[in-house]
Design a protein around this motif. Structure first.
Motif, PDB file in Angstrom:
ATOM      1  N   ALA A   1       0.844  -1.208   0.000  1.00 20.49           N
ATOM      2  CA  ALA A   1       0.000   0.000   0.000  1.00 20.49           C
ATOM      3  C   ALA A   1       0.875   1.254   0.000  1.00 20.49           C
ATOM      4  N   SER A   2       1.996   1.202   0.745  1.00 17.34           N
ATOM      5  CA  SER A   2       2.876   2.378   0.773  1.00 17.34           C
ATOM      6  C   SER A   2       3.567   2.558  -0.583  1.00 17.34           C
ATOM      7  N   LYS A   3       3.903   1.455  -1.257  1.00 18.94           N
ATOM      8  CA  LYS A   3       4.521   1.560  -2.589  1.00 18.94           C
ATOM      9  C   LYS A   3       3.482   2.072  -3.601  1.00 18.94           C
ATOM     10  N   ALA A   4       2.260   1.567  -3.519  1.00 22.14           N
ATOM     11  CA  ALA A   4       1.211   2.024  -4.443  1.00 22.14           C
ATOM     12  C   ALA A   4       0.991   3.525  -4.280  1.00 22.14           C
ATOM     13  N   SER A   5       0.972   3.948  -3.026  1.00 24.43           N
ATOM     14  CA  SER A   5       0.772   5.366  -2.744  1.00 24.43           C
ATOM     15  C   SER A   5       1.885   6.190  -3.390  1.00 24.43           C
ATOM     16  N   SER A   6       3.127   5.727  -3.242  1.00 23.58           N
ATOM     17  CA  SER A   6       4.247   6.497  -3.812  1.00 23.58           C
ATOM     18  C   SER A   6       4.167   6.510  -5.340  1.00 23.58           C
ATOM     19  N   ASP A   7       3.725   5.412  -5.953  1.00 27.98           N
ATOM     20  CA  ASP A   7       3.575   5.394  -7.425  1.00 27.98           C
ATOM     21  C   ASP A   7       2.580   6.477  -7.860  1.00 27.98           C
ATOM     22  N   HIS A   8       1.478   6.577  -7.122  1.00 30.56           N
ATOM     23  CA  HIS A   8       0.458   7.576  -7.490  1.00 30.56           C
ATOM     24  C   HIS A   8       1.010   8.998  -7.361  1.00 30.56           C
ATOM     25  N   ILE A   9       1.823   9.227  -6.325  1.00 33.06           N
ATOM     26  CA  ILE A   9       2.380  10.584  -6.154  1.00 33.06           C
ATOM     27  C   ILE A   9       3.349  10.899  -7.302  1.00 33.06           C
ATOM     28  N   VAL A  10       4.128   9.900  -7.706  1.00 31.20           N
ATOM     29  CA  VAL A  10       5.056  10.096  -8.841  1.00 31.20           C
ATOM     30  C   VAL A  10       4.260  10.502 -10.082  1.00 31.20           C
ATOM     31  N   MET A  11       3.191   9.768 -10.375  1.00 27.64           N
ATOM     32  CA  MET A  11       2.393  10.079 -11.571  1.00 27.64           C
ATOM     33  C   MET A  11       1.677  11.427 -11.434  1.00 27.64           C
ATOM     34  N   ALA A  12       1.281  11.753 -10.205  1.00 32.07           N
ATOM     35  CA  ALA A  12       0.621  13.054  -9.994  1.00 32.07           C
ATOM     36  C   ALA A  12       1.590  14.201 -10.310  1.00 32.07           C
ATOM     37  N   TYR A  13       2.863  14.048  -9.958  1.00 26.88           N
ATOM     38  CA  TYR A  13       3.859  15.090 -10.258  1.00 26.88           C
ATOM     39  C   TYR A  13       4.084  15.197 -11.761  1.00 26.88           C
ATOM     40  N   ASN A  14       3.926  14.101 -12.461  1.00 31.49           N
ATOM     41  CA  ASN A  14       4.054  14.124 -13.919  1.00 31.49           C
ATOM     42  C   ASN A  14       2.848  14.850 -14.530  1.00 31.49           C
ATOM     43  N   HIS A  15       1.644  14.459 -14.125  1.00 25.80           N
ATOM     44  CA  HIS A  15       0.431  15.038 -14.721  1.00 25.80           C
ATOM     45  C   HIS A  15       0.253  16.499 -14.336  1.00 25.80           C
ATOM     46  N   THR A  16       0.514  16.804 -13.078  1.00 28.01           N
ATOM     47  CA  THR A  16       0.204  18.155 -12.601  1.00 28.01           C
ATOM     48  C   THR A  16       1.296  19.163 -12.926  1.00 28.01           C
ATOM     49  N   TYR A  17       2.552  18.760 -12.677  1.00 20.80           N
ATOM     50  CA  TYR A  17       3.651  19.734 -12.815  1.00 20.80           C
ATOM     51  C   TYR A  17       4.511  19.477 -14.042  1.00 20.80           C
ATOM     52  N   GLY A  18       4.227  18.404 -14.773  1.00 19.17           N
ATOM     53  CA  GLY A  18       5.038  18.102 -15.964  1.00 19.17           C
ATOM     54  C   GLY A  18       6.418  17.561 -15.637  1.00 19.17           C
ATOM     55  N   LEU A  19       6.611  17.070 -14.396  1.00 21.04           N
ATOM     56  CA  LEU A  19       7.918  16.493 -14.037  1.00 21.04           C
ATOM     57  C   LEU A  19       8.155  15.231 -14.884  1.00 21.04           C
ATOM     58  N   PRO A  20       9.284  15.130 -15.592  1.00 22.41           N
ATOM     59  CA  PRO A  20       9.550  13.913 -16.370  1.00 22.41           C
ATOM     60  C   PRO A  20       9.765  12.704 -15.449  1.00 22.41           C
ATOM     61  N   VAL A  21       8.943  11.691 -15.589  1.00 21.61           N
ATOM     62  CA  VAL A  21       9.051  10.508 -14.716  1.00 21.61           C
ATOM     63  C   VAL A  21       8.882   9.226 -15.523  1.00 21.61           C
ATOM     64  N   THR A  22       9.447   8.150 -14.988  1.00 27.92           N
ATOM     65  CA  THR A  22       9.141   6.793 -15.445  1.00 27.92           C
ATOM     66  C   THR A  22       9.053   5.918 -14.187  1.00 27.92           C
ATOM     67  N   ILE A  23       8.340   4.795 -14.319  1.00 28.09           N
ATOM     68  CA  ILE A  23       8.233   3.837 -13.198  1.00 28.09           C
ATOM     69  C   ILE A  23       8.483   2.434 -13.743  1.00 28.09           C
ATOM     70  N   THR A  24       9.197   1.614 -12.958  1.00 25.48           N
ATOM     71  CA  THR A  24       9.232   0.177 -13.265  1.00 25.48           C
ATOM     72  C   THR A  24       8.601  -0.584 -12.094  1.00 25.48           C
ATOM     73  N   ASN A  25       7.766  -1.560 -12.424  1.00 22.76           N
ATOM     74  CA  ASN A  25       7.156  -2.432 -11.410  1.00 22.76           C
ATOM     75  C   ASN A  25       7.720  -3.828 -11.615  1.00 22.76           C
ATOM     76  N   CYS A  26       8.516  -4.249 -10.656  1.00 29.96           N
ATOM     77  CA  CYS A  26       9.297  -5.476 -10.843  1.00 29.96           C
ATOM     78  C   CYS A  26       8.842  -6.616  -9.937  1.00 29.96           C
ATOM     79  N   SER A  27       9.126  -7.832 -10.381  1.00 28.62           N
ATOM     80  CA  SER A  27       8.832  -9.023  -9.573  1.00 28.62           C
ATOM     81  C   SER A  27       9.986  -9.298  -8.611  1.00 28.62           C
ATOM     82  N   ASN A  28       9.961 -10.447  -7.934  1.00 32.65           N
ATOM     83  CA  ASN A  28      10.954 -10.774  -6.889  1.00 32.65           C
ATOM     84  C   ASN A  28      12.365 -10.881  -7.456  1.00 32.65           C
ATOM     85  N   ASN A  29      13.269 -10.083  -6.907  1.00 36.92           N
ATOM     86  CA  ASN A  29      14.688 -10.141  -7.284  1.00 36.92           C
ATOM     87  C   ASN A  29      15.430 -11.121  -6.382  1.00 36.92           C
TER      88      ASN A  29
END
Ligand code: NAD
Ligand code: DAU
Length: 356
Positions: free
Chosen positions: A164-192
């Motif tokens: 839940a804390s990781k999901a929350s942080s993903d949403h904030i990252v995307m919000a900074y992209n949509h709202t402020y135009g901050l260039p962002v990318t995300i990777t969602n990875c399986s077990n390392n």
């Protein structure tokens, strides 16, 4: 065109972060500088990068000891090192710990990510040759039944305080992209898995306990399924996205390598028996089914066609090779192990689980 000269890596003293820094210096032809900001929690070990510090220290590698939630420090790091790229690994990462003590997960994973994003937005001030890359997890998608896969479009359904804390942080990252135009990318990875992984995660727990002739704790019925990926295959995926991933996009990264926990534990027993010249029953008899993890997600499986098709990424290390390499690394690095074990980790394990 991204600048990619002064990279701020957060959590670079942890398992994936330390492997990532080594991977970039040794395998990519990168000519710039890496600044590693890490709080050195129980999971952070600066010793994991002592070779990199000796070879690249001062000129091309700097370590900053500090907290990503510390707004003043984070802002100063951006200015002092003229940061143009952030690769954000720092997190509280262990699901079991998030069940025992969720507060630190909310703090580091949510507030820490927000603090970094805000500092990046202020420092970069609308630039487009910069990037904030966020490392996330497949756990944000929830749990699968016997069939199906997680796609980038799968709705979020996190189930543990960690996810839940990781999901929350993903949403904030995307919000900074949509709202402020901050260039962002995300990777969602399986077990390392791989060298330098902290001995609280399944694979090192099993290797360590076999080495110590201790019982091998398997949660519940042992039939939960994880999709395992060698850590340098994750690193090459992150590097591909940081270089060529599209702004505002998420890329799933997986091993396409699903294993039931009990089958994986048995495979490790077989490999260790071969190395030690013993019968595998010696180790399999140590398997101990223990109380299940509360809310234990049943199955994770990643569809990673997007990164393969768009960026030409693929896994290069088979599970057989990767496990051999990992076991070999742990058998040869006994000093790293005993240093890790004499610290905070050991105290926490003993408090919460006794000496298992
Ligand atoms: P880890 O627990 O081994 O390392 C985390 C690092 O972050 C440590 O060095 C720690 O000292 C540092 N850190 C923690 N809190 C901090 C803070 N407040 N400020 C600065 N540094 C802090 O974790 P890992 O397994 O290497 O995972 C790295 C990232 O990858 C995490 O974001 C995790 O969610 C994600 N991830 C991990 C896996 C996996 O299988 N391990 C899979 C998918 C995604
Ligand atoms: O899927 C990605 C995630 O993988 C990352 O986001 C997390 O940071 C990382 O910790 C990992 O989470 P898991 O909970 O899947 O990993 P862990 O190694 O803790 O457990 C793997 C499986 O093994 C899980 O089904 C629980 C089980 N397990 C784990 C331990 C530590 C056991 O049966 N016994 C154990 O002692």
């Amino acid at each position: 065109m991204r600048k990619l000269e002064n990279i701020l890596v957060t959590g670079g003293a942890g398992f994936i972060g330390s492997n990532f820094i080594r991977y970039v210096f040794k395998n990519t032809g990168f000519k710039g500088k890496i600044i590693n900001l890490d709080k050195l929690t129980y999971a952070g070990n600066a010793e994991s990068l002592s070779d990199i510090n000796s070879e690249f220290g001062d000129e091309r590698y700097s370590f900053v000891h500090g907290d990503i939630c510390d707004k003043d420090l984070v802002s100063r790091v951006f200015i002092d090192y003229n940061i143009d790229t952030v690769i954000h690994f720092a997190a509280e990462s262990h699901v079991d710990r998030s069940i025992h003590g969720p507060a630190e997960f909310m703090n580091t994973n949510i507030i820490g990510t927000f603090t970094l994003l805000d500092a990046a937005k202020n420092f970069w001030n609308g630039r487009s040759d910069v990037l904030f890359h966020h490392i996330s997890t497949d756990e944000v998608y929830g749990s699968l039944g016997d069939s199906g896969y997680f796609f980038e479009t799968t709705p979020y359904d996190p189930r543990s305080p960690y996810s839940a804390s990781k999901a929350s942080s993903d949403h904030i990252v995307m919000a900074y992209n949509h709202t402020y135009g901050l260039p962002v990318t995300i990777t969602n990875c399986s077990n390392n898995y791989g060298p330098y992984q902290f001995p609280e995660k399944l694979i090192p727990v099993i290797i360590f306990n076999i080495m110590d002739n201790k019982t091998l704790p398997v949660y519940g019925d042992g039939k939960n399924i994880r999709d395992w990926l060698f850590v340098d295959d994750h690193n090459s995926a992150v590097w591909a996205v940081v270089n060529n991933g599209r702004n505002g996009e998420t890329y799933n990264v997986g091993g396409e390598n699903e294993w039931e926990n009990i089958k994986l534990v048995t495979a490790l027993c077989e490999k260790m028996a071969l190395i030690k010249g013993k019968d595998k029953n010696n180790f399999e008899s140590l398997i101990n089914y223990v109380k299940d993890r509360p809310g234990h997600d049943r199955r994770y499986a990643i569809n990673c066609d997007k990164i393969k098709l768009e960026l030409g990424w693929k896994q290069t290390v088979s599970f057989d090779q990767g496990l051999d390499l990992t076991i070999d690394w742990y058998l040869k690095n006994t000093q790293w192990i005993s240093n890790i074990r004499s610290g905070e980790y050991k105290k926490w394990i003993e408090k919460n689980y006794g000496s298992r």
